[in-house]
Each structure stands twice: as C-alpha cells, then as structure tokens.
Enzyme design. Structure first.
Site, PDB file in Angstrom:
ATOM      1  N   ARG A 169       0.833  -1.219   0.000  1.00  0.00           N
ATOM      2  CA  ARG A 169       0.000   0.000   0.000  1.00  0.00           C
ATOM      3  C   ARG A 169       0.868   1.271   0.000  1.00  0.00           C
ATOM      4  NH1 ARG A 169      -3.171  -3.645  -0.612  1.00  0.00           N
ATOM      5  NH2 ARG A 169      -5.329  -3.706   0.087  1.00  0.00           N
ATOM      6  N   SER A 243     -10.717  -0.709   3.020  1.00  0.00           N
ATOM      7  CA  SER A 243      -9.984  -0.844   4.289  1.00  0.00           C
ATOM      8  C   SER A 243      -9.602   0.543   4.788  1.00  0.00           C
ATOM      9  CB  SER A 243      -8.684  -1.618   4.073  1.00  0.00           C
ATOM     10  OG  SER A 243      -8.946  -2.857   3.496  1.00  0.00           O
ATOM     11  N   GLU A 338      -5.038   3.736   6.239  1.00  0.00           N
ATOM     12  CA  GLU A 338      -4.702   3.444   4.856  1.00  0.00           C
ATOM     13  C   GLU A 338      -5.325   4.514   3.963  1.00  0.00           C
ATOM     14  OE1 GLU A 338      -5.545   1.999   1.252  1.00  0.00           O
ATOM     15  OE2 GLU A 338      -6.506   0.340   2.303  1.00  0.00           O
TER      16      GLU A 338
HETATM   17  N1  EPU Z   1     -10.944 -10.718   9.931  1.00  0.00           N
HETATM   18  C1  EPU Z   1     -11.641 -10.758  11.119  1.00  0.00           C
HETATM   19  N2  EPU Z   1     -12.630  -9.849  11.308  1.00  0.00           N
HETATM   20  C2  EPU Z   1     -12.959  -8.917  10.383  1.00  0.00           C
HETATM   21  C3  EPU Z   1     -12.235  -8.869   9.176  1.00  0.00           C
HETATM   22  C4  EPU Z   1     -11.223  -9.800   8.965  1.00  0.00           C
HETATM   23  O1  EPU Z   1     -11.387 -11.589  11.985  1.00  0.00           O
HETATM   24  O2  EPU Z   1     -13.882  -8.142  10.646  1.00  0.00           O
HETATM   25  C5  EPU Z   1      -9.915 -11.745   9.692  1.00  0.00           C
HETATM   26  C6  EPU Z   1     -10.421 -12.789   8.692  1.00  0.00           C
HETATM   27  O3  EPU Z   1     -11.076 -13.809   9.331  1.00  0.00           O
HETATM   28  C7  EPU Z   1      -9.162 -13.276   8.046  1.00  0.00           C
HETATM   29  C8  EPU Z   1      -8.255 -12.067   8.101  1.00  0.00           C
HETATM   30  O4  EPU Z   1      -8.812 -11.165   9.037  1.00  0.00           O
HETATM   31  O5  EPU Z   1      -8.563 -14.281   8.811  1.00  0.00           O
HETATM   32  C9  EPU Z   1      -8.043 -11.417   6.740  1.00  0.00           C
HETATM   33  O6  EPU Z   1      -9.294 -10.930   6.268  1.00  0.00           O
HETATM   34  P1  EPU Z   1      -9.563 -10.641   4.704  1.00  0.00           P
HETATM   35  O7  EPU Z   1      -9.131 -11.798   3.894  1.00  0.00           O
HETATM   36  O8  EPU Z   1     -10.955 -10.146   4.580  1.00  0.00           O
HETATM   37  O9  EPU Z   1      -8.541  -9.516   4.326  1.00  0.00           O
HETATM   38  P2  EPU Z   1      -8.035  -8.211   5.066  1.00  0.00           P
HETATM   39  O10 EPU Z   1      -6.653  -8.437   5.531  1.00  0.00           O
HETATM   40  O11 EPU Z   1      -9.034  -7.789   6.076  1.00  0.00           O
HETATM   41  C10 EPU Z   1      -6.985  -7.240   2.866  1.00  0.00           C
HETATM   42  C11 EPU Z   1      -6.954  -5.934   2.133  1.00  0.00           C
HETATM   43  C12 EPU Z   1      -8.254  -5.739   1.342  1.00  0.00           C
HETATM   44  C13 EPU Z   1      -8.397  -6.890   0.369  1.00  0.00           C
HETATM   45  C14 EPU Z   1      -8.410  -8.196   1.167  1.00  0.00           C
HETATM   46  C15 EPU Z   1      -8.495  -9.408   0.290  1.00  0.00           C
HETATM   47  C16 EPU Z   1      -5.545  -4.432   3.441  1.00  0.00           C
HETATM   48  C17 EPU Z   1      -5.507  -3.241   4.343  1.00  0.00           C
HETATM   49  N3  EPU Z   1      -6.752  -4.833   3.077  1.00  0.00           N
HETATM   50  O12 EPU Z   1      -8.009  -7.160   3.846  1.00  0.00           O
HETATM   51  O13 EPU Z   1      -8.135  -4.532   0.601  1.00  0.00           O
HETATM   52  O14 EPU Z   1      -9.574  -6.771  -0.410  1.00  0.00           O
HETATM   53  O15 EPU Z   1      -7.196  -8.303   1.952  1.00  0.00           O
HETATM   54  O16 EPU Z   1      -7.280  -9.616  -0.345  1.00  0.00           O
HETATM   55  O17 EPU Z   1      -4.489  -4.977   3.092  1.00  0.00           O
HETATM   56  C18 EPU Z   1      -8.682  -2.208   0.581  1.00  0.00           C
HETATM   57  O18 EPU Z   1      -7.475  -1.992   0.603  1.00  0.00           O
HETATM   58  O19 EPU Z   1      -9.527  -1.271   0.550  1.00  0.00           O
HETATM   59  C19 EPU Z   1      -9.156  -3.590   0.649  1.00  0.00           C
HETATM   60  C20 EPU Z   1     -10.442  -3.876   0.751  1.00  0.00           C
END
Ligand code: EPU
Length: 347
Positions: A169, A243, A338
């Site tokens: 990012r 995010s 972010e």
């Molecule tokens: N999780 C929770 N609770 C929540 C959300 C997530 O426990 O409310 C846990 C999930 O269970 C999982 C982990 O967090 O184990 C990762 O969750 P997820 O796969 O949804 O991805 P993320 O890390 O929350 C990142 C990116 C997203 C992208 C997704 C999918 C960042 C800051 N965010 O989110 O990007 O779509 O991975 O690859 O790196 C964005 O930047 O706007 C965005 C949406």
C-alpha cells in the site's frame, strides 16, 4: 477556464461526505492538463487559495472539512495497445478510466494479471499510488511504467517500475512524490498465457462450490467480485473507502506475545516480521458493527469504516481514533490509516 464554483463533492467521494470546494475543474487529456496548469489565470487563482487537491475516483480519501480552494479531477480516458506478442500485451490506460471497467475490459479480451483485483472502486490513476492489492496480487506486479505530470516543472515524466518504489500500500507517489506529480496514464503488461493466483482466502473454496475445475480468468474475476460483495459494503449503498487501516506489521517478539494470549490470531510471514489482519484486531476489541450516529464500523468486515448516511468526515475520523487507541491499549499495536485524511490548509 471552464469550471464550477462552490461545488459539492458528495457525489465525488465514495465515503459520500458532503463537503464543498471553491472551484472544481476537470481535465480530459494531457494537453488540457498542461494548458490549464500553465494558464496564468489558473496559476494566480491557485495561489489565491490555500488548498489544491487532485482527485481520481476519490475512493481512498476522507474529507474532514471543506476544500478551501481548487479540486482538479483527472478524467483522462482511453485504453491503447502499445505492444503485443503471443505471450503478452502492453496497454496504456488513461488515469481517469474507472479501475473495474478496465479489469472487465481486460478480462473480456482474455488479458490476464488483474482478475484478482476485480471490483475495487477507484480510478486507474489512483491504483499505483497506494499499490492496490487483493487476494494475493498487488497491482505493482503488472505495472510497466507510470506517466505523470511534474507540477513544479510543468513537464511530463515517465517512471519505470523500479522508480515507483512500490511497497505494501505504498509507492513513490504516496511518499516523496506526494503533491508533486499528477498521474496521467499507466502502462500495464498483461498475460495471454495466464498464471492464476488462487491460493488466497476463499477463492479456491468458492470455485469448488461452483464446480469450476479449470478456471478461466473470467471465472476468477466473477468469484472475486462475489467474495468482495459478500463482505464489503457497496459505496453507492453505504459510503466507505474500503480498508480504513493497513494491516500492521509486527516483529517476532510482539507476535509471540500476541500468540500466547490469543492462540487463534491469524497472521502471515512478511519478510522477517508478521502481518496481522487489522480487521481481526478491531473485531476482537469489540468494534465490529459499532455505530455512533451515522459513523460506524462495518458489521461484516471490521476493517471498513462506513458512513450510514449523514456522518461528517470529522465524526468518522473521531471514530477511527477511538479504535486506534483501544487497539493499542488492548494489543500494543498502533494501526496506521490506509485512507488519506483530507485536512484543509485554511488560511
Ligand atoms: N478478519 C476478522 N474480522 C474482520 C475482518 C477480517 O477476523 O472483521 C480476519 C479474517 O477472518 C481473516 C483475516 O482477518 O482471517 C483477513 O481478512 P480478509 O481476507 O478479509 O482480508 P483483510 O486483511 O481484512 C486485505 C486488504 C483488502 C483486500 C483483502 C483481500 C488491506 C488493508 N486490506 O483485507 O483490501 O480486499 O485483503 O485480499 O491490506 C482495501 O485496501 O480497501 C481492501 C479492501
């Protein structure tokens, strides 16, 4: 110098925050951009205000107050093939093209490499700035070069991939290049013989549910959109900027401490350190689904802050600070936003 005065930006930011700018300009091609920025009338107008802000899709910004000055929207369209072989294609895409429109276009031509980045709001010009990423792919993987306008020198410059200094990012344009350059187009190198990235998250599972054994890039794109829409709010229905925080990177000492208290903490290796999902920390701290007036933390994905209707940017910012403070108190981890926070320079 055609432009609007006292213009509402409500329809021009995905958070749907109702702020105004004094002057709103839009440019449709590189020549128009250069003509405008070198026009003495524009230069003196620009100098008379404290704020000058360039926007694309405004899908990664939180306006906390009115813009006391000029907003310049980059509306440069167009997708042009620059080079094509049996293996790949290099395409130049105007900064103003909507990101997901470009993904759909590429998938329809059977050009691969960005299918995992389907359904991300925003414009092509904004994609390299924060190196958008999802489902195991970052846009930097397919970027060949970025063309940008140097505001101080009034000339166009070309940045190859190395010069963009991409990180998680992050990029040159978000760091040293901030406020100095306006991205006008991006060159992408896309595949004709595809390498699919299906390891991340629910992609494989979802493909299996649909009985798809040999997925095409179109199938991957469809599945990614389905996963995203099942947990991420649509900006047209509930204002948000994806995010709100970055996933924090913690060292092995902190990771061990965290794991001893919370054996279930999800994480993955990031160089010598570990990346922990901010969404998990926020949920664990009890904020998921929390609402204060119209500012809230999304009920399905705690990493996303939302505007349920009439929240102000200040209210959303205040909520984000409370979350940061609480997560720090509970886990010793400082969350970094972010989303770009707009604060006026006033006068
Ligand atoms: N999780 C929770 N609770 C929540 C959300 C997530 O426990 O409310 C846990 C999930 O269970 C999982 C982990 O967090 O184990 C990762 O969750 P997820 O796969 O949804 O991805 P993320 O890390 O929350 C990142 C990116 C997203 C992208 C997704 C999918 C960042 C800051 N965010 O989110 O990007 O779509 O991975 O690859 O790196 C964005 O930047 O706007 C965005 C949406």
């Amino acid at each position: 110098m055609k432009h609007n005065t006292q213009y509402s930006l409500k329809e021009h930011n995905t958070f749907g925050i109702d702020v105004r700018c004094q002057r709103y300009f839009s440019v449709e091609n590189e020549k128009a951009l250069q003509n405008l920025l070198t026009d003495p009338a524009f230069t003196s107008l620009k100098e008379s205000y404290p704020d000058f802000l360039v926007i694309g899709g405004a899908s990664n910004i939180l306006f906390t107050e009115d813009v006391n000055g000029i907003v310049l929207k980059i509306s440069i369209e167009g997708v042009t093939i620059k080079e094509e072989t049996d293996e790949y294609v290099i395409v130049r895409v105007g900064a103003g093209v909507e990101w997901h429109y470009f993904v759909e276009f590429a998938v329809a031509q059977d050009w691969g490499g960005i299918e995992n980045l389907s359904c991300i709001p925003g414009s092509v010009g904004a994609a390299p700035i924060q190196n958008i990423g999802a489902y195991g792919v970052e846009v930097s993987r397919v970027i060949e070069a970025v063309d940008a306008y140097n505001i101080a020198l009034n000339e166009f410059e070309r940045f190859n991939k190395e010069e963009c200094h991409f990180g998680y990012r992050e990029s040159f344009f978000k760091m040293q290049g901030q406020c100095r350059y306006i991205i006008t187009s991006v060159d992408f190198k896309l595949t004709k013989k595809h390498v699919l990235h299906l390891e991340y998250g629910a992609i494989k599972e979802e493909l299996k549910n649909l009985n798809i054994e040999n997925p095409t890039i179109a199938a991957v794109s469809r599945v990614v959109c389905a996963i995203r829409s099942s947990k991420l709010p649509q900006p047209k229905q509930i204002g948000n900027a994806g995010s709100f925080f970055k996933n924090p990177v913690v060292d092995s000492v902190l990771m061990e401490r965290l794991r001893s208290k919370h054996p279930d903490v999800p994480h993955h290796v990031f160089g010598r350190d570990f990346k922990v999902p901010a969404g998990w920390l926020i949920e664990k701290a009890g904020w998921k689904g929390y609402r204060e007036g119209d500012a809230g933390c999304h009920e399905k994905q705690a990493l996303v802050l939302v505007n349920h209707g009439k929240a102000t940017g200040k209210e959303i910012l205040a909520l984000s600070k409370k979350i940061q403070k609480d997560v720090f108190q509970k886990f010793g981890i400082q969350l970094a936003s972010e989303v770009n926070i707009f604060l006026s320079n006033h006068q």
